[in-house]
Design an enzyme around this catalytic site. Structure first.
Site, short mmCIF file in Angstrom:
data_model
loop_
_atom_site.label_atom_id
_atom_site.label_comp_id
_atom_site.label_asym_id
_atom_site.label_seq_id
_atom_site.Cartn_x
_atom_site.Cartn_y
_atom_site.Cartn_z
N GLN A 290 0.81 -1.21 0.00
CA GLN A 290 0.00 0.00 0.00
C GLN A 290 0.85 1.26 0.00
O GLN A 290 1.63 1.47 0.92
CB GLN A 290 -0.90 0.01 1.23
N GLY A 291 0.72 2.08 -1.02
CA GLY A 291 1.47 3.33 -1.09
C GLY A 291 0.56 4.52 -0.85
O GLY A 291 0.27 5.29 -1.75
N SER B 65 0.53 6.40 2.72
CA SER B 65 1.14 7.37 3.64
C SER B 65 2.44 7.95 3.08
O SER B 65 3.16 7.30 2.33
CB SER B 65 1.45 6.69 4.98
N SER C 232 4.02 -1.61 4.24
CA SER C 232 4.20 -3.01 4.63
C SER C 232 4.39 -3.87 3.38
O SER C 232 3.73 -3.63 2.36
CB SER C 232 2.98 -3.52 5.40
N GLU D 36 -11.14 -1.73 5.02
CA GLU D 36 -10.09 -1.91 6.02
C GLU D 36 -10.68 -1.94 7.43
O GLU D 36 -10.26 -2.72 8.26
CB GLU D 36 -9.09 -0.76 5.90
#
Lengths: 293, 377
Positions: free
Chosen positions: B121-122, B124, B156, B239
């Site tokens: 996941q990009g 933040s 992550s 989520e």
């Protein structure tokens, strides 16, 4: 699995809310505060007519024939309205004490060392001889204390009584949440509603989180009637009601500390209920024992 | 209100339980937490087993109640968690399924289900954590490509991912929520540098990702250009929906283990500690009921998770920390020994009130979206 209120349950809750708003609105509440110790018999009979006490009594015995989930919804509304009187004791006496089911007879019960509404009651269940009146912390709940020697202490409370009390606590948590949010929206300081300030916002959010967590615990315990689920429900509902009332008082600021604001009445009743059925110790010990069973 | 399951749901549970009893003993040994390639292979292998048995798409196609049963049973049986497949199965996959074109769904979804590709996941950035929409990673259109430059953080699985669900700013001249675009970036493209970050628990659980004029085909854009914020909100509701179901089951198991350990080492005789364990039992029972309530609500609303997810996440992340703090009191001096069970869990639990929206952000969401309090400072 449909862990949501059915249409009938929603209708029952709405009906109870409507009845209580009509018969025990803010004026009636403040009148009751000004006349401590007096139980409104007419209102009690109206509750009887609405099936509040006979809710779980089988239809064959003149009752409504509903279950614990419905009783819990009715008691949640009673808690939300801050309805005074020995509600759980009379409800539990329906079918056993003549007139309890219809609201003709007011029934009080000895709970540990304490008895609520002893003098106003027609029938008292349990050993109350020698009981001495206290100057009750809650202006809406007269209290007597039985001699320590005769007290049974903890461990004797009917789990259903504990659950109905938890439902009343849930109602209190709901109500103080409504009062807090209403005040946070309307009261302006520094040129904006105080609810726009994160510090106030977070008090209200925490209040809601505790209430919704207590709600699912209380409702699930009503479905399973498992004593451990009931113990969990009471711990969470006590927390939601007591801490919720305190947070509501804080949101109200100086106004919250006055006799005129209703917040203190909710907090005081929550404290009275938190003492019922052996208090939190008994529930915590029951759950701990369940962990190693 | 009904807490019982339908015959079909009970049948699903029974078949799954049978399959787990046969499948789990065939799993290879679990790799060490520091061995990322090993973890990737292990997690993808598990996903492949689920695929072959017909359980791969339970997160997407099954009813919320069936998903709840799946997560409950797999956790009870001690099966692996989604692990490296988390973003693919629970974030990017559902987003592509909801917002992608037929071609995009055909390209990206089957490899996630078959356990062939890992996503990261990009979202933040160093300057945009809780204020996600303040992200600054830029993307320019150049022919058939977007050219991306900037950096991401807290990513992550970045070291072993094949794809990154990337949020980029495609229009800096409009209000911050309006100029964002959602791209699927291949992690083997030129110009990507991944630098692992060491957490306070000592492990490298996530990474910084530096992007230097990385070319991403325009066909990898999901949703319209500058419409990425709305697409992202779709992802985030997943989520906070059922992501923690398995963990609640796991916490209840840990609590029972704690009580047994306390009995063995004598601290069970301390009424203060015993009552604290009793209160935690109340807490986790309620969290399980909250899960069931939210799932039932989602089912009633056509599968869409509601705002109850924020209520759950707030309460759960604090309860998890309290659980492992209590574990430390049961352990006594051994709570300072990293080789003892629960000690690393206590450290990793510190992230729960921060990751996926801090508790403070969750409170704002509850106050503004559920209670209707005004936005402000």
């Amino acid at each position: 699995m449909r862990f949501q209120l059915t249409e009938d349950q929603k209708a029952l809750r709405a009906g109870m809310r409507e009845l209580l708003e009509r018969r025990f609105g803010r004026e009636a509440l403040r009148a009751a505060v000004d006349a401590p110790g007096r139980l409104d018999r007419e209102l009690w009979r109206a509750l009887g007519d609405a099936g509040f006490f006979a809710l779980r009594l089988p239809e064959a015995d003149g009752g409504v024939g509903l279950g614990l989930p419905e009783a819990v919804l009715a008691f949640e509304e009673a808690g939300r309205a801050l309805l005074p009187g020995p509600l759980a004791a009379t409800h539990l006496a329906a079918g056993a004490v003549p007139g309890a089911a219809t609201g003709e007879t007011v029934v009080a019960a000895v709970d540990g060392e304490l008895v609520e509404w002893l003098e106003a009651a027609d029938v008292v269940r349990g050993q109350a001889s020698g009981a001495v009146a206290l100057r009750s912390l809650d202006p809406l709940t007269p209290l007597h204390r039985t001699p320590a020697a005769g007290a049974t202490g903890t461990g004797t409370q009917d789990p259903v009584a504990v659950l109905l009390t938890a439902a009343e606590q849930l109602g209190t948590a709901v109500r103080v949440g409504e009062l807090a949010v209403q005040h946070a929206r309307n009261r302006t300081q520094f040129g904006q509603p105080i609810g726009a300030f994160q510090a106030v916002k977070h008090l209200c959010a925490d209040l809601l989180v505790r209430t919704e967590t207590a709600r699912v615990a209380v409702y699930a315990a009503a479905v399973t009637a498992d004593p451990a689920d009931i113990a969990a429900a009471r711990l969470l509902a006590d927390e939601a009601a007591v801490q919720g009332a305190r947070d509501c008082l804080q949101v109200h600021g100086g106004m919250g500390f006055t006799w005129e604001a209703d917040v203190h009445l909710h907090l005081k009743r929550a404290w009275v209920r938190a003492r019922r059925g052996g208090g939190s110790t008994e529930s915590e010990e029951l759950l701990a024992a369940r962990l190693v069973a | 209100m009904d807490l019982s399951y339908t015959p079909e749901e009970e049948d699903f549970r029974a078949r799954l339980r049978d399959w787990l009893a046969k499948a789990l003993p065939t799993l290879p040994a679990k790799p060490s937490p520091a061995d990322w390639p090993g973890r990737r292979a292990y997690d993808l292998g598990w996903q492949r087993m689920l695929y072959d048995a017909g359980y791969a798409d339970v997160h997407w196609d099954a009813s919320p109640t069936t998903r709840l049963i799946f997560l409950e049973e797999t956790e009870r049986a001690g099966a692996p968690y989604v692990g490296a497949n988390f973003v693919g199965l629970l974030h990017a996959g559902p987003t592509v399924a909801a917002e992608g074109t037929a071609e995009q769904r055909a390209r990206w979804l089957p490899p996630i289900l078959r356990g062939e590709e890992v996503w990261c996941q990009g979202f933040s950035e160093p300057g945009a954590g809780s204020d996600l929409a303040a992200l600054r990673t830029r993307a320019w259109r150049d022919g058939d490509d977007y050219v991306v430059s900037g950096s991401k953080i807290w990513t992550s699985h970045a070291e072993v991912a094949d794809w990154c669900e990337l949020l980029v700013r495609t229009d800096p001249d409009v209000p911050k929520h309006k100029g964002i675009t959602w791209l699927a970036m291949p992690m083997d493209a030129d110009g990507i540098t991944v630098r692992p970050l060491r957490t306070l628990a000592g492990s490298a659980e996530f990474a910084e990702v530096f992007l230097d004029e990385v070319r991403v085909p325009a066909g990898n854009r999901v949703g319209a250009e500058n419409d990425g914020w709305r697409v992202t909100m779709v992802t985030l509701s997943f989520e906070r929906g059922t992501a923690f179901v398995g963990e609640v089951v796991a916490c209840r198991r840990v609590l029972a283990e704690l009580a047994r350990a306390a009995r063995e080492n004598g601290c069970w005789d301390d009424p203060v500690l015993r009552r604290r364990l009793g209160r935690l039992e109340a807490e986790f029972r309620a969290l399980w009921r909250l899960t069931q309530w939210n799932v039932s609500e989602a089912e009633a609303n056509g599968g869409v998770p509601g705002a109850g997810g924020s209520v759950f996440k707030l309460r759960y992340s604090h309860a998890r920390q309290e659980l492992y703090d209590t574990a430390a009191d049961v352990l006594g001096p051994a709570a300072l020994d990293l080789d003892r069970p629960w000690v690393l869990d206590r450290l990793s639990a510190l992230s729960y009130t921060i990751a996926a929206g801090t508790s403070q952000i969750q409170r704002n969401i509850v106050a503004e979206r559920i209670l209707g309090l005004p936005k402000g400072r």
